[in-house]
Design a protein around this motif. Structure first.
Motif, PDB file in Angstrom:
ATOM      1  N   MET A  43       0.850  -1.194   0.000  1.00  0.00           N
ATOM      2  CA  MET A  43       0.000   0.000   0.000  1.00  0.00           C
ATOM      3  C   MET A  43       0.881   1.238   0.000  1.00  0.00           C
ATOM      4  O   MET A  43       1.792   1.369   0.809  1.00  0.00           O
ATOM      5  N   ASP A  44       0.603   2.163  -0.959  1.00  0.00           N
ATOM      6  CA  ASP A  44       1.411   3.374  -1.009  1.00  0.00           C
ATOM      7  C   ASP A  44       0.875   4.409  -0.034  1.00  0.00           C
ATOM      8  O   ASP A  44      -0.193   4.254   0.568  1.00  0.00           O
ATOM      9  N   ALA A  45       1.648   5.511   0.128  1.00  0.00           N
ATOM     10  CA  ALA A  45       1.315   6.522   1.131  1.00  0.00           C
ATOM     11  C   ALA A  45      -0.039   7.159   0.861  1.00  0.00           C
ATOM     12  O   ALA A  45      -0.780   7.493   1.793  1.00  0.00           O
ATOM     13  N   GLU A  46      -0.387   7.341  -0.423  1.00  0.00           N
ATOM     14  CA  GLU A  46      -1.632   8.012  -0.763  1.00  0.00           C
ATOM     15  C   GLU A  46      -2.852   7.185  -0.378  1.00  0.00           C
ATOM     16  O   GLU A  46      -3.943   7.726  -0.212  1.00  0.00           O
ATOM     17  N   SER A  47      -2.693   5.875  -0.255  1.00  0.00           N
ATOM     18  CA  SER A  47      -3.822   5.000   0.065  1.00  0.00           C
ATOM     19  C   SER A  47      -4.054   4.863   1.562  1.00  0.00           C
ATOM     20  O   SER A  47      -5.045   4.272   1.976  1.00  0.00           O
ATOM     21  N   LEU A  48      -3.146   5.372   2.382  1.00  0.00           N
ATOM     22  CA  LEU A  48      -3.292   5.257   3.833  1.00  0.00           C
ATOM     23  C   LEU A  48      -4.398   6.180   4.329  1.00  0.00           C
ATOM     24  O   LEU A  48      -4.619   7.261   3.765  1.00  0.00           O
ATOM     25  N   PRO A  49      -5.098   5.791   5.404  1.00  0.00           N
ATOM     26  CA  PRO A  49      -6.047   6.707   6.036  1.00  0.00           C
ATOM     27  C   PRO A  49      -5.339   7.993   6.451  1.00  0.00           C
ATOM     28  O   PRO A  49      -4.140   7.983   6.767  1.00  0.00           O
ATOM     29  N   ALA A  50      -6.079   9.098   6.470  1.00  0.00           N
ATOM     30  CA  ALA A  50      -5.490  10.413   6.714  1.00  0.00           C
ATOM     31  C   ALA A  50      -4.636  10.483   7.976  1.00  0.00           C
ATOM     32  O   ALA A  50      -3.525  11.042   7.937  1.00  0.00           O
ATOM     33  N   PRO A  51      -5.060   9.932   9.131  1.00  0.00           N
ATOM     34  CA  PRO A  51      -4.224  10.029  10.335  1.00  0.00           C
ATOM     35  C   PRO A  51      -2.879   9.315  10.179  1.00  0.00           C
ATOM     36  O   PRO A  51      -1.851   9.793  10.664  1.00  0.00           O
ATOM     37  N   LEU A  52      -2.898   8.158   9.485  1.00  0.00           N
ATOM     38  CA  LEU A  52      -1.656   7.413   9.293  1.00  0.00           C
ATOM     39  C   LEU A  52      -0.746   8.127   8.287  1.00  0.00           C
ATOM     40  O   LEU A  52       0.471   8.201   8.480  1.00  0.00           O
ATOM     41  N   LYS A  53      -1.345   8.667   7.232  1.00  0.00           N
ATOM     42  CA  LYS A  53      -0.567   9.409   6.241  1.00  0.00           C
ATOM     43  C   LYS A  53       0.094  10.622   6.886  1.00  0.00           C
ATOM     44  O   LYS A  53       1.274  10.911   6.639  1.00  0.00           O
TER      45      LYS A  53
END
Length: 308
Positions: free
Chosen positions: A1-11
């Protein structure tokens, strides 16, 4: 999973960790990329387990993440590095109050198997240098550059990234010393010998002027387009030279660093002096080269002594 696909808090947490690595820790771009790749792997696994916020991360998820990679055949050295990254990430998150407790404080990974680094024999180094001298005899700028880079790598034991980052003013040609900015932006002074000095002088007089452009700046070593040489170009040059030897499995510029350290110790250099030259923060890191030397001594003894 790339950074853009992470939920906002995790990103957001990943972006904050990246700023921390660049700013407070002053890590190199290569090290930061490695850290972030590990964190993305961890958080991608966590999302698959239903985690959407960093405070939901638990020790069990971290262990299952490492376990899945172990079952997939990942090397123990990589697992150890990823566990260390996870501990650094959660320790930072705790400091930033993104989590209430540190889930990785008891995280362990398989211990690294310490292997002796690849080392060239002195005769092999001489063969490499002879091939570079022959190529440089025609005076081509890249041949002159390659000879100077390899001579300096072996003479000083600098890392490839340190070599690529050198500026002309970092050299004191009268004293034959080099100012090197190493890991963590730590500065050290490293001596080099006459062969390296001559090769560098030849490069500066006949090679660099043929490649220099308005964008070259103060970079000591240049690529074919006149920009600062890229570490990948240095690795490619050394890889070709070592492959041409035909009698070593060693690859890459780190082989020259290992060889320089081992040959210094074989010649009677003090261990702490070698530590300073290599820029090791811990003497234990330098001590592996004493093992290389002892191993070579043992093999020589077994081959030569009638009652070995």
């Amino acid at each position: 999973m790339d950074a853009e696909s992470l939920p906002a808090p995790l990103k957001s947490a990943v972006e904050g960790f990246e700023r921390y690595l660049h700013g407070e820790r002053a890590r190199s771009a290569h090290t930061v990329r490695a850290y972030l790749a590990d964190v993305h792997s961890l958080l991608g696994f966590a999302v698959q387990e239903g985690i959407r916020d960093l405070d939901q991360l638990e020790l069990g998820s971290l262990r299952r993440w490492l376990g899945a990679q172990s079952e997939a055949g990942m090397a123990r050295s990589t697992l150890a590095r990823r566990a260390a990254t996870a501990r650094a990430f959660t320790k930072w998150a705790l400091r930033e109050e993104l989590i209430a407790t540190d889930p990785a404080i008891r995280l362990q990974a398989p211990k690294r198997v310490k292997s002796l680094p690849g080392v060239l024999q002195q005769q092999q180094v001489l063969r490499v240098v002879d091939s570079l001298d022959a190529a440089a005899a025609d005076g081509g700028p890249l041949a002159l550059r390659d000879r100077a880079m390899v001579e300096l790598l072996y003479a000083t034991g600098v890392r490839v990234g340190e070599l690529a980052g050198l500026d002309i003013d970092d050299m004191d040609q009268d004293r034959r010393t080099l100012r090197v900015i190493g890991k963590g932006n730590k500065e050290r002074t490293v001596p080099f010998g006459v062969p390296a000095a001559l090769a560098i002088d030849d490069w500066l007089r006949r090679g660099r002027p043929a490649l220099v452009t308005a964008t070259s700046g103060p970079a000591l070593f240049l690529g074919v387009r006149g920009n600062r040489v890229d570490p990948r170009q240095v690795r490619a040059v050394v890889a070709v030279l070592l492959q041409a030897l035909g009698d070593t499995a060693a690859t890459g510029p780190h082989t020259l660093r290992h060889s320089a350290a081992t040959h210094l110790l074989d010649g009677g250099a003090d261990l702490r002096a070698v530590q300073e030259i290599l820029g090791h923060s811990s003497l234990a890191t330098t001590q592996i080269y004493t093992h290389v030397s002892v191993d070579r001594l043992r093999k020589s003894y077994q081959q030569a002594h009638p009652r070995a």
